[in-house]
Design a protein around this motif. Structure first.
Motif, mmCIF file in Angstrom:
data_model
loop_
_atom_site.group_PDB
_atom_site.id
_atom_site.type_symbol
_atom_site.label_atom_id
_atom_site.label_comp_id
_atom_site.label_asym_id
_atom_site.label_seq_id
_atom_site.Cartn_x
_atom_site.Cartn_y
_atom_site.Cartn_z
ATOM 1 N N SER A 138 0.834 -1.211 0.000
ATOM 2 C CA SER A 138 0.000 0.000 0.000
ATOM 3 C C SER A 138 0.862 1.251 0.000
ATOM 4 O O SER A 138 0.547 2.246 -0.672
ATOM 5 C CB SER A 138 -0.928 -0.011 1.217
ATOM 6 O OG SER A 138 -1.808 -1.113 1.190
ATOM 7 N N TYR A 198 2.276 1.686 -3.453
ATOM 8 C CA TYR A 198 1.255 2.201 -4.370
ATOM 9 C C TYR A 198 1.036 3.698 -4.186
ATOM 10 O O TYR A 198 0.800 4.429 -5.163
ATOM 11 C CB TYR A 198 -0.063 1.455 -4.153
ATOM 12 C CG TYR A 198 -1.220 2.057 -4.921
ATOM 13 C CD1 TYR A 198 -1.356 1.818 -6.289
ATOM 14 C CD2 TYR A 198 -2.161 2.879 -4.294
ATOM 15 C CE1 TYR A 198 -2.404 2.377 -7.007
ATOM 16 C CE2 TYR A 198 -3.209 3.442 -5.000
ATOM 17 C CZ TYR A 198 -3.323 3.194 -6.352
ATOM 18 O OH TYR A 198 -4.351 3.756 -7.060
ATOM 19 N N SER A 199 1.132 4.150 -2.956
ATOM 20 C CA SER A 199 0.926 5.578 -2.709
ATOM 21 C C SER A 199 1.974 6.430 -3.431
ATOM 22 O O SER A 199 1.689 7.571 -3.814
ATOM 23 C CB SER A 199 0.943 5.864 -1.208
ATOM 24 O OG SER A 199 2.229 5.622 -0.660
ATOM 25 N N ALA A 247 2.312 9.854 5.340
ATOM 26 C CA ALA A 247 1.976 8.590 4.685
ATOM 27 C C ALA A 247 3.085 7.559 4.865
ATOM 28 O O ALA A 247 2.818 6.379 5.158
ATOM 29 C CB ALA A 247 1.706 8.829 3.200
ATOM 30 N N THR A 292 -12.208 5.520 6.097
ATOM 31 C CA THR A 292 -11.781 5.464 4.690
ATOM 32 C C THR A 292 -12.985 5.340 3.757
ATOM 33 O O THR A 292 -13.058 6.016 2.725
ATOM 34 C CB THR A 292 -10.834 4.273 4.476
ATOM 35 O OG1 THR A 292 -9.685 4.423 5.312
ATOM 36 C CG2 THR A 292 -10.382 4.192 3.030
ATOM 37 N N SER A 304 -11.698 8.934 -1.285
ATOM 38 C CA SER A 304 -10.971 7.685 -1.125
ATOM 39 C C SER A 304 -10.929 6.918 -2.439
ATOM 40 O O SER A 304 -11.965 6.734 -3.099
ATOM 41 C CB SER A 304 -11.626 6.817 -0.043
ATOM 42 O OG SER A 304 -11.615 7.488 1.196
ATOM 43 N N GLU A 305 -9.737 6.481 -2.822
ATOM 44 C CA GLU A 305 -9.588 5.713 -4.048
ATOM 45 C C GLU A 305 -10.051 4.277 -3.838
ATOM 46 O O GLU A 305 -10.025 3.752 -2.715
ATOM 47 C CB GLU A 305 -8.132 5.734 -4.503
ATOM 48 C CG GLU A 305 -7.628 7.128 -4.876
ATOM 49 C CD GLU A 305 -6.223 7.071 -5.444
ATOM 50 O OE1 GLU A 305 -5.702 5.950 -5.621
ATOM 51 O OE2 GLU A 305 -5.663 8.147 -5.708
ATOM 52 N N THR A 329 -7.394 2.031 -2.318
ATOM 53 C CA THR A 329 -7.212 2.269 -0.890
ATOM 54 C C THR A 329 -8.307 1.590 -0.078
ATOM 55 O O THR A 329 -8.038 0.985 0.976
ATOM 56 C CB THR A 329 -7.206 3.776 -0.605
ATOM 57 O OG1 THR A 329 -6.171 4.404 -1.368
ATOM 58 C CG2 THR A 329 -6.970 4.046 0.866
ATOM 59 N N SER A 356 -7.717 -2.176 -0.094
ATOM 60 C CA SER A 356 -6.615 -2.519 0.811
ATOM 61 C C SER A 356 -7.072 -2.486 2.262
ATOM 62 O O SER A 356 -6.707 -3.363 3.058
ATOM 63 C CB SER A 356 -5.453 -1.548 0.597
ATOM 64 O OG SER A 356 -4.425 -1.775 1.533
ATOM 65 N N SER A 357 -7.889 -1.491 2.606
ATOM 66 C CA SER A 357 -8.387 -1.392 3.978
ATOM 67 C C SER A 357 -9.312 -2.548 4.312
ATOM 68 O O SER A 357 -9.270 -3.096 5.423
ATOM 69 C CB SER A 357 -9.113 -0.049 4.175
ATOM 70 O OG SER A 357 -8.236 1.038 3.956
#
Length: 202
Positions: free
Chosen positions: A70, A73-74, A112, A155, A161-162, A165, A168-169
């Motif tokens: 994650s 990816y950010s 982040a 999130t 929020s993408e 993301t 992943s959460s």
């Protein structure tokens, strides 16, 4: 019954059996305690991990990998992130300077990275300590799992929020729930108790 008189050069009472009820001298301070056979107690080996703990530890390491992915990816979305920060700042203040935008961008990246690394390290730390049978680690893992669920709610509620993301959460929360179920199974509780008892032996 007769007793043998002491030699002339021996003090009175030497070589004589102790009187009834007379105690023997205590062991010197710091001597190892002995078992009924007269031998020091053997150090017990830590108990083997049950299948529930072994699987929970593996899933925790998987959670650490997910946190690192994650974070990676950010970094691929840094360009759009700076544009989003600029748009948000200009919405509140049309005269905002470029230096302010750059500073906000740098702070966002730093936060982040720090939180991404902390998340990965927490997964690894929990895997290590729960694998050792530390009862307090199971409680900490439960609290962190609750925080993970709260983070997912925030999130999902965020309008910006993408999808990646959010996914992943969700995966992270599912991992946490499965792990907690494994940690609180009866065989896992027996493992924690046995591990604590083993550590008290030495």
């Amino acid at each position: 019954m007769t007793t043998t008189p002491p030699e002339p050069d021996q003090p009175f009472g030497a070589g004589q059996p102790p009187y009834p009820g007379e105690q023997q001298p205590a062991a010197p301070y710091g001597a190892y305690p002995t078992s009924p056979g007269g031998q020091p107690p053997q150090r017990q080996a830590p108990p083997a991990q049950p299948s529930s703990i072994a699987l929970a530890v593996k899933l925790m390491y998987a959670g650490a990998v997910l946190s690192v992915l994650s974070l990676i990816y950010s970094f691929t979305t840094l360009g759009s992130l700076k544009d989003d920060i600029r748009a948000e700042l200009l919405k509140n203040d049309t005269t905002v300077s470029q230096s302010t935008i750059d500073a906000a961008y740098a702070v966002t990246i730093t936060i982040a990275v720090v939180f991404g690394l902390i998340g990965a390290l927490l997964w690894v730390w929990m895997a290590w300590k729960n694998g050792q049978g530390r009862s307090w680690a199971r409680v900490v893992a439960t609290v962190l799992g609750a925080f993970n669920l709260i983070g997912l709610l925030f999130t999902a509620a965020g309008s910006n929020s993408e999808t990646v993301t959010v996914i992943s959460s969700v995966i992270s929360v599912v991992l946490a729930v499965v792990i907690l179920v494994l940690l609180w199974k009866k065989e896992s509780s027996d493992f924690y108790s046995a591990a604590e008892a083993s550590r008290r032996m030495y």
